[in-house]
Structure formats: structure tokens, C-alpha cells
Design a protein around this motif. Structure first.
Motif, short mmCIF file in Angstrom:
data_model
loop_
_atom_site.label_atom_id
_atom_site.label_comp_id
_atom_site.label_asym_id
_atom_site.label_seq_id
_atom_site.Cartn_x
_atom_site.Cartn_y
_atom_site.Cartn_z
N SER A 1 0.81 -1.21 0.00
CA SER A 1 0.00 0.00 0.00
C SER A 1 0.85 1.26 0.00
CB SER A 1 -0.92 0.01 1.23
OG SER A 1 -1.74 -1.14 1.22
N VAL A 2 0.36 2.24 -0.74
CA VAL A 2 0.97 3.56 -0.66
C VAL A 2 0.50 4.26 0.61
CG1 VAL A 2 -0.80 4.74 -2.05
CG2 VAL A 2 1.52 5.64 -2.00
N GLY A 3 -0.64 3.85 1.09
CA GLY A 3 -1.17 4.41 2.33
C GLY A 3 -2.52 3.82 2.65
N TRP A 4 -3.11 4.32 3.72
CA TRP A 4 -4.44 3.91 4.16
C TRP A 4 -4.95 5.03 5.05
CZ3 TRP A 4 0.14 1.57 5.16
CH2 TRP A 4 0.65 1.70 6.45
N VAL A 5 -6.24 5.03 5.24
CA VAL A 5 -6.84 6.04 6.10
C VAL A 5 -7.65 5.32 7.18
CG1 VAL A 5 -8.34 8.07 6.25
CG2 VAL A 5 -7.02 7.65 4.15
N CYS A 6 -7.46 5.76 8.40
CA CYS A 6 -8.20 5.23 9.54
C CYS A 6 -9.14 6.32 10.06
CB CYS A 6 -7.26 4.84 10.68
SG CYS A 6 -6.07 3.57 10.25
N ALA A 7 -10.31 5.90 10.48
CA ALA A 7 -11.25 6.81 11.15
C ALA A 7 -11.40 6.30 12.58
CB ALA A 7 -12.61 6.81 10.44
N TRP A 8 -11.30 7.22 13.52
CA TRP A 8 -11.34 6.88 14.94
C TRP A 8 -12.46 7.65 15.64
CZ3 TRP A 8 -7.73 3.22 15.83
CH2 TRP A 8 -6.59 3.19 15.01
#
Length: 131
Positions: free
Chosen positions: A41-48
Motif C-alpha cells: 500500500s501507498v497508504g491507508w486512512v483510519c477513522a477513529w
């Protein structure tokens, strides 16, 4: 509910396995998400929400200019409030900042309005071979 978002957030495998099972059905797996994300992955997004993982999207890539959204998931209790569209927007921004020129997504028909209308993807011709 106060949702915060993080590009390349610190992922706990257990929390993501539980969220993935909730979002996609089935039992909680034992996937090594941290290893998978670091490799592909180039990246990922997390929601908290107050420290609890309530949303996630993976931005896989080809090592060049093409990125691909995978595993977009929002906890049931957080759906309908813009968490998914924010995850996708931040994923696009992160991919763009990493030098990607294209962001691809595949989706089932019932998610068409979400991806095309809410998130701004445009329909394209594509092909698929079931392996």
C-alpha cells in the motif's frame, strides 16, 4: 461522536479484523494487516471515534502512478454520516501527494451511488476475470 482521521494510521490487526468482519460479514479473521499494508500500500486512512477504529480504507498501488481503493469499511453505528466519503477523499489526497495520477475502485452495484455520486468517481469500462 467526534471522528478523527489519520493517513497511514497505526493499525491494530485485531481491531481491523473485527471491523472488516462487521463490514463484510463472516467471522473475525487473523489477517496480518500491518504486514500487508506495509508491503502493498501507498497508504491507508483510519477513522477513529474516541480511540476506537470505526472506518478504514486501503490505498494499494502499482509502485507508479496507479492507486486502488480496497477494503473501504465503516462501522455500522457510524454509517450515513459522511465517514465513508471522508475516508475516500483523504485516500485520494494521500495518493495524489504520493505522486499517483489515478485512483481506481471496483464496487458492487449497490455501492454505485456512493462511489460515483458521493465520492466523485466516474464510470469507466473495465474487465474482470474470476480466478
Amino acid at each position: 461522536m467526534t471522528i478523527t482521521y489519520e493517513w497511514r494510521g497505526d493499525i491494530d490487526n485485531g481491531a481491523l479484523n473485527a471491523l472488516h468482519a462487521e463490514g463484510f460479514g463472516g467471522s473475525v479473521g487473523v489477517v496480518d494487516w500491518r504486514g500487508r499494508l506495509e508491503r502493498h500500500s501507498v497508504g491507508w486512512v483510519c477513522a477513529w471515534d474516541r480511540g476506537e477504529l470505526v472506518g478504514f480504507v486501503n490505498v494499494a498501488w502499482d509502485g507508479g502512478v496507479h492507486a486502488f481503493l480496497l477494503d473501504t469499511v465503516v462501522a455500522t453505528r457510524c454509517r450515513g454520516g459522511g465517514v465513508g466519503t471522508t475516508l475516500v477523499r483523504l485516500a485520494a489526497e494521500g495518493a495524489r501527494s504520493a505522486g499517483c495520477h489515478w485512483l481506481h475502485v471496483d464496487f458492487e452495484e449497490h455501492l454505485r451511488a456512493f462511489h460515483l455520486d458521493a465520492c466523485g468517481f466516474r464510470a469507466t469500462a473495465a474487465g474482470l476475470i474470476a480466478l
